[in-house]
Design a protein around this motif. Structure first.
Motif: not given
Length: 416
Positions: A194-195, A200-206, A248-251
């Motif tokens: 879900k993360i 956060c679909p672009g978080l890994w790349e960031e 991000t929403p996961i913070w």
């Protein structure tokens, strides 16, 4: 990056008699270094299999660390197989004699050649100090590559690897990699998929812009780990990563930047605020108390736990009302509420957490299936509780119940 292979030897591992504990430790140990754990393989005591595995691993890696098979019994074949692999013979080694004598003296014992064959090693091989045990380790050099042999006992393996093998690796194998620092982001309550695929679909790349990224899902939390190069920009990178996370929403689900285990982190935070903790445990059977008391120094904040498996203990020691049990049942938010309040009042703690649930495999119903747990929490200002539902077998459910309660405890500590 220099590549390391681990070969774990032992029929007892493949038969399920014991569990290997060295792989995870070695992976964690090598993570911030210039060496990469490229593979790990568990094999039996069959000589031809050991030789074939050594041959294949040496062709693909810069060094091999073999664990197990250095003891004094007939199934400890590592030395003899290594000699066969190198085309040499076992012979008496003066350096090995001196090491074994030193190892035995450490335990207040005297060694002689009649005790075992620790002094016999393959010709051309270097014996290594064992900082915690008796059997010497081994190092063989083959055309610029290294083979290390270490004991399989985790305590001995870990000390020999960190104090003896790693310095030799660093000295003898050149690595182009810079020194690294692990930057670990610990989240709770959101599944890994879900993360990265929904929230956060672009978080890994960031995050990959700063270093290599890995993700490790655990019981109820996810660790997102970055390997950052230790350079002049290191601190600035950390600041930028946190700023990205804050957007991000996961913070709001990030509970720690670091690697401290949950129980140790709770102890640390409770100490900072001078808070005391108690538990009332039914379905977890003391697991939560055990988890906290595994941490040195927990006695300064943890007062105790009532393991109230039977309803008579819930009513007799915690003051749970008979009518509450009759109207709502032992597994209910109402019972969890009274258990938490009773634990806090009876042990005079600042915070109490309670657990009452169905770990299975039997005992469930349509209304309250296996995996149902009531968790309560109580402070001097507020007592509350909630019913949750989890999935898994009995042991996994107990662990999930405990983890959910500990995260609730951490949330309360941080709010006080």
């Amino acid at each position: 990056m220099a590549k390391i292979a681990q070969i774990i030897i032992g029929d007892e591992l493949l038969s399920g008699k014991i569990q290997d504990l060295n792989l995870k430790w070695l992976a964690d140990f090598l993570l911030p270094t210039g060496f990469k754990l490229n593979s790990s393989e568990i094999i039996g005591d069959e000589e031809s299999q050991i030789i074939e595995t050594l041959k294949n691993a040496l062709a693909k890696n810069d060094a091999i660390i073999v664990t197990g098979g250095l003891g004094p019994t007939k199934d400890d074949k590592t030395k003899a197989v290594l000699a066969q692999f190198l085309g040499s013979q076992l012979e008496e080694n003066q350096a090995a004699i001196e090491l074994v004598t030193e190892h035995y003296k450490r335990f207040g014992k005297e060694w002689s050649k009649g005790h075992n064959g620790y002094h016999l090693i393959p010709s051309g091989v270097t014996p290594l100090k064992n900082p915690q045990g008796l059997a010497p380790g081994l190092m063989a050099e083959i055309e610029g590559k290294l083979i290390f042999c270490a004991p399989g006992v985790p305590r001995e393996f870990q000390h020999m690897t960190s104090e003896v093998i790693y310095p030799l690796l660093s000295e003898k194998i050149a690595t182009q990699s810079s020194e690294l620092e692990i930057f670990n982001i610990r989240t709770f309550g959101i599944p890994e998929e879900k993360i990265f695929h929904e929230i956060c679909p672009g978080l890994w790349e960031e995050l990959e812009k700063f270093g290599s990224v890995s993700s490790l899902p655990q019981i109820m939390n996810v660790d997102i780990t970055l390997r950052l190069t230790k350079d002049s920009e290191l601190e600035n990178k950390k600041i930028q990563i946190i700023e990205i996370l804050k957007k991000t929403p996961i913070w709001k689900s990030v509970w720690q930047i670091g690697t401290i285990p949950l129980a140790a982190y709770i102890i640390e935070k409770a100490k900072e605020k001078n808070l005391t903790i108690s538990f009332a445990e039914s379905c977890t059977g003391g697991l939560t108390a055990s988890n906290l008391t595994d941490i040195s120094g927990s006695s300064s904040v943890f007062l105790g736990s009532v393991v109230c498996y039977a309803n008579e203990v819930k009513t007799g020691l915690l003051g749970v009302k008979e009518q509450t049990l009759k109207d709502h049942g032992a597994v209910s938010a109402q019972t969890a509420f009274e258990m938490a309040e009773g634990a806090r009042q009876s042990m005079k703690s600042d915070i109490a957490i309670s657990f009452t649930g169905i770990a299975g495999p039997g005992g469930g119903s349509v209304e309250k299936p296996v995996g149902t747990v009531g968790i309560g929490w109580s402070t001097k200002n507020k007592t509350d509780s909630k019913l949750y539902q989890f999935h898994g077998d009995r042991l996994k459910l107990k662990e999930r119940f405990m983890t959910k309660g500990l995260f609730k405890l951490l949330q309360i500590i941080e709010s006080m």
